[in-house]
Design a protein around this motif. Structure first.
Motif, PDB file in Angstrom:
ATOM      1  N   SER A  17       0.830  -1.203   0.000  1.00  0.00           N
ATOM      2  CA  SER A  17       0.000   0.000   0.000  1.00  0.00           C
ATOM      3  C   SER A  17       0.865   1.254   0.000  1.00  0.00           C
ATOM      4  CB  SER A  17      -0.903   0.029   1.240  1.00  0.00           C
ATOM      5  OG  SER A  17      -1.795  -1.063   1.246  1.00  0.00           O
ATOM      6  N   ARG A  19       0.099   5.762   0.182  1.00  0.00           N
ATOM      7  CA  ARG A  19      -0.858   6.863   0.238  1.00  0.00           C
ATOM      8  C   ARG A  19      -0.221   8.092  -0.378  1.00  0.00           C
ATOM      9  NH1 ARG A  19      -3.078  10.524   5.233  1.00  0.00           N
ATOM     10  NH2 ARG A  19      -5.258  10.716   4.592  1.00  0.00           N
ATOM     11  N   SER A  21      -0.357  12.064  -1.479  1.00  0.00           N
ATOM     12  CA  SER A  21      -0.962  13.324  -1.059  1.00  0.00           C
ATOM     13  C   SER A  21      -0.680  14.386  -2.111  1.00  0.00           C
ATOM     14  CB  SER A  21      -0.385  13.791   0.275  1.00  0.00           C
ATOM     15  OG  SER A  21      -0.651  12.874   1.304  1.00  0.00           O
ATOM     16  N   PHE A  68      -8.192   1.357  -4.787  1.00  0.00           N
ATOM     17  CA  PHE A  68      -7.780   2.739  -4.548  1.00  0.00           C
ATOM     18  C   PHE A  68      -8.973   3.541  -4.047  1.00  0.00           C
ATOM     19  CE2 PHE A  68      -4.168   3.043  -7.959  1.00  0.00           C
ATOM     20  CZ  PHE A  68      -3.606   1.879  -7.449  1.00  0.00           C
ATOM     21  N   THR A  69      -8.678   4.503  -3.184  1.00  0.00           N
ATOM     22  CA  THR A  69      -9.723   5.393  -2.688  1.00  0.00           C
ATOM     23  C   THR A  69      -9.222   6.827  -2.698  1.00  0.00           C
ATOM     24  OG1 THR A  69     -10.580   3.655  -1.233  1.00  0.00           O
ATOM     25  CG2 THR A  69     -11.286   5.916  -0.791  1.00  0.00           C
ATOM     26  N   TYR A  80      -5.952  13.196  -1.461  1.00  0.00           N
ATOM     27  CA  TYR A  80      -5.264  11.950  -1.126  1.00  0.00           C
ATOM     28  C   TYR A  80      -5.669  10.848  -2.105  1.00  0.00           C
ATOM     29  CZ  TYR A  80      -4.817  14.378   3.354  1.00  0.00           C
ATOM     30  OH  TYR A  80      -4.552  15.306   4.329  1.00  0.00           O
ATOM     31  N   GLN A  82      -5.426   6.728  -1.497  1.00  0.00           N
ATOM     32  CA  GLN A  82      -5.016   5.535  -0.780  1.00  0.00           C
ATOM     33  C   GLN A  82      -4.988   4.386  -1.773  1.00  0.00           C
ATOM     34  OE1 GLN A  82      -4.024   5.100   2.508  1.00  0.00           O
ATOM     35  NE2 GLN A  82      -3.511   3.031   1.822  1.00  0.00           N
ATOM     36  N   ASN A  84      -4.181   0.431  -2.266  1.00  0.00           N
ATOM     37  CA  ASN A  84      -3.985  -0.868  -1.622  1.00  0.00           C
ATOM     38  C   ASN A  84      -3.878  -1.956  -2.683  1.00  0.00           C
ATOM     39  OD1 ASN A  84      -4.287   0.405   0.908  1.00  0.00           O
ATOM     40  ND2 ASN A  84      -6.512   0.071   0.867  1.00  0.00           N
TER      41      ASN A  84
END
Length: 121
Positions: A17, A19, A21, A68-69, A80, A82, A84
């Motif tokens: 994962s 993240r 930004s 993904f989020t 952002y 995220q 995974n």
């Protein structure tokens, strides 16, 4: 001066994962949608995800949906992503953008410089 600055990219193993930004400055972005795109050498920039101006609505590309989020903190002017369950095919330069709520590159007016994501098997 309007700036979008991405961070959080790097090297990750398959299944891992990250993240990402994107810090926005130079104007308020609360009236603009913000999105993520990615690009690999020799290919066109591709839509990944987008979040509406108020952050209520979001859309993800079929290839990343469920893994993904996208989210945004409007007060902080930060976007952002995220990510995974990363796959080798997710490796790319990821770009943050601001503009219309759209999946099309040309509908975005502001772009960051990109952050590299590398996925090792």
């Amino acid at each position: 001066q309007v700036q979008l600055v991405e961070s959080g990219g790097g090297l990750v193993q398959v299944g891992g994962s990250l993240r990402l930004s994107c810090d926005a400055s130079g104007r308020t972005f609360s009236d603009l949608a913000m999105g993520w795109f990615r690009q690999v050498p020799g290919k066109e920039r591709a839509f990944v995800a987008t979040a509406s101006a108020n952050g209520v609505s979001a859309a993800h590309a079929p290839s990343v949906k469920g893994r993904f989020t996208i989210s945004r903190d409007i007060a902080k002017n930060t976007l952002y992503l995220q990510m995974n369950a990363l796959k080798p095919e997710d490796a790319a330069v990821y770009y943050c953008a601001a503009g219309a709520y759209s999946v099309r590159v040309n509908d975005y007016d502001y772009w960051g410089q990109g952050t590299q994501v590398t996925v090792s098997s």
